[in-house]
Write an enzyme that holds these catalytic residues in place. Structure first.
Site, PDB file in Angstrom:
ATOM      1  N   HIS A 112     -63.058  -0.562 -27.165  1.00  0.00           N
ATOM      2  CA  HIS A 112     -64.488  -0.829 -27.346  1.00  0.00           C
ATOM      3  C   HIS A 112     -65.153  -1.338 -26.069  1.00  0.00           C
ATOM      4  O   HIS A 112     -66.125  -0.759 -25.580  1.00  0.00           O
ATOM      5  CB  HIS A 112     -64.684  -1.830 -28.484  1.00  0.00           C
ATOM      6  CG  HIS A 112     -64.056  -1.401 -29.766  1.00  0.00           C
ATOM      7  ND1 HIS A 112     -64.266  -0.167 -30.310  1.00  0.00           N
ATOM      8  CD2 HIS A 112     -63.195  -2.040 -30.600  1.00  0.00           C
ATOM      9  CE1 HIS A 112     -63.579  -0.055 -31.441  1.00  0.00           C
ATOM     10  NE2 HIS A 112     -62.917  -1.178 -31.630  1.00  0.00           N
ATOM     11  N   CYS A 155     -60.945  -0.686 -37.080  1.00  0.00           N
ATOM     12  CA  CYS A 155     -61.494  -1.192 -38.346  1.00  0.00           C
ATOM     13  C   CYS A 155     -61.544  -0.093 -39.404  1.00  0.00           C
ATOM     14  O   CYS A 155     -61.763  -0.383 -40.590  1.00  0.00           O
ATOM     15  CB  CYS A 155     -62.890  -1.776 -38.127  1.00  0.00           C
ATOM     16  SG  CYS A 155     -64.053  -0.617 -37.370  1.00  0.00           S
TER      17      CYS A 155
END
Length: 459
Positions: A10, A42
């Site tokens: 990320h 996630c």
């Protein structure tokens, strides 16, 4: 300008894409151990549960896309050494085993986090898995197809999501955690209790307040999990205890916390000139307490990666801080939290007050409705908001984003009570539930002050 980036999830993806746009003449080299980038971990539980059928959808950037931006992608390359003083790094090509020294002008550390793996006897047995990257996800999916009973160790967000996914897939699921309740870092007991009951009602074996002390198996495969208070048969185990900063490579090179989180300033600069860090590998300013904290969230990572790009040549854009805002959906429960829980606020030394609103969210004359439960946590001395939690069968999670902004702006409960929110019967009542929480806090503060003024009765 030659830029080296270590890690590309990320924070790395955000830093790289922004740097490629802002500094088109820069020579950017990215070193990533995996053969993929930008994996949304996630989404693993959604993949496991069959909600997401195409795992490629869990990637939001590609090596090809990066190369089209002019970035040099060194996939399946492990950085073995860094010399931040002389501005060099040693990287090993994992396919050829060739080692090469690369120079840089700027170094961006976005190595992320790694699952915590305690030295539990028997941890080397097959079918004991971690849950972090794409390869982990594929391994879990493959092994779960042949498993009847699955044990999840760790009752945080990822653990609970996996428990739901396995249970809905018809597996016999055991959840083990050393705490006496689930999700204790994110929500107070009155919010975790209904979720815990839903898991129990669906047959999940909740083993709480027990710590794993050993794994046992035959022929190299796990068959039992032994805890401090019992033993549980299982065909596979997924470890979800938590995460630690993946920063061993940089010890002695930059300043860190005791847990290995790299310390950065508000411009993402480390203690070493021209070395920046972002994401799960480093600290983040935490607004509720005013200090630094380790909060590994994708939202924090993308912000920090973007800030690296803006501040690479000179400090121009400061980090505004975080509240650690997060959300979760388990069965019919839609919940979110921001800032400090009541328990965490007390542990942080605040004179803590709370206010709870539990009510239908629309007027009684509306044909259908839902109950919302909202809790705010505040400092009774300054009346400043410190945290908030919400749960409902309807989706009110976005209200926590509003309260995140309120905490960041150091709003008081009085300001929240009188803040301007719209009214329309389809959506709320004339007093919005956020206003109502502020009003309830004001009432609690007034009652507390009155109690303190009471004169003790004469004997």
């Amino acid at each position: 300008m030659k830029i080296a980036v270590i890690g590309c999830t990320h924070a790395g993806t955000a830093a790289i894409t922004n740097m490629a746009e802002m500094y088109p003449e820069a020579d950017i080299h990215v070193f990533e151990k995996n053969n993929n980038i930008s994996f949304l971990s996630c989404g693993i539980a959604l993949y496991v549960g069959g909600v997401v059928n195409d795992p490629d959808g869990l990637f939001y950037a590609s090596p090809k896309g990066m190369e089209e931006l002019g970035v040099h992608m060194h996939l399946e390359h492990e950085v073995l050494e860094t010399d931040t003083e002389n501005k060099t790094l040693l990287a090993k090509n994992l396919q050829t085993n060739q080692e090469t020294v690369y120079g840089f002008d700027k170094l961006v550390i976005t190595t992320g986090s790694w699952p915590i793996t305690p030295p539990i006897p028997g941890r080397e047995l097959d079918n004991i898995m971690l849950c972090k990257n794409f390869n982990h996800a594929k391994h879990i999916i493959k092994q779960a197809q042949h498993a009847e009973s699955i044990t999840v160790v760790g009752a945080g967000y990822i653990g609970i999501e996996l428990v739901e996914a396995f249970e809905e897939a018809g597996k016999k699921v055991t959840l083990i955690d050393g705490e006496t309740r689930i999700l204790n870092k994110y929500l107070d007991p009155e919010f975790t209790a209904p979720v815990q009951k839903s898991l129990e009602d669906r047959g999940v074996n909740m083993v709480l307040g027990e710590t794993v002390r050993e794994f046992k198996g035959e022929e190299g495969t796990v068959q039992k999990v032994l805890t401090t208070n019992g033993e549980y048969e299982t065909d596979m185990v997924v470890m979800c205890i938590g995460f630690r900063p993946n920063t061993d490579l940089f010890r002695g090179e930059v300043d860190m916390l005791d847990n290995g989180a790299i310390i950065v300033d508000k411009y993402m600069q480390t203690s070493r000139k021209d070395v920046f860090a972002a994401g799960d590998c480093c600290t983040v300013p935490y607004n509720p307490t005013g200090g630094n904290a380790y909060i590994p969230l994708a939202t924090n990572a993308v912000r920090m990666g973007t800030l690296v790009a803006h501040n690479l040549e000179k400090p121009v854009l400061a980090h505004p801080g975080t509240q650690g805002t997060s959300g979760l959906k388990i069965y019919e429960h839609q919940m979110a939290s921001t800032g400090l829980t009541e328990m965490a606020a007390k542990q942080a030394g605040f004179d803590t007050g709370t206010a709870v609103v539990e009510d239908d969210y629309r007027p009684a004359f509306m044909p259908d409705n839902a109950v919302i439960k909202l809790k705010i946590v505040y400092d009774t001395k300054t009346h400043r908001l410190l945290g908030a939690q919400v749960i409902s069968e309807a989706d009110f999670t976005q209200s926590i984003n509003t309260l995140s902004v309120a905490i960041q702006q150091q709003m008081t409960v009085e300001q929240l009570a009188m803040n301007d929110f719209f009214f329309q019967p389809h959506f709320n009542k004339p007093w919005n539930y956020l206003n109502m929480a502020g009003l309830e806090a004001m009432k609690n503060i007034k009652a507390r002050a009155a109690d303190k003024r009471k004169v003790p009765a004469a004997v």
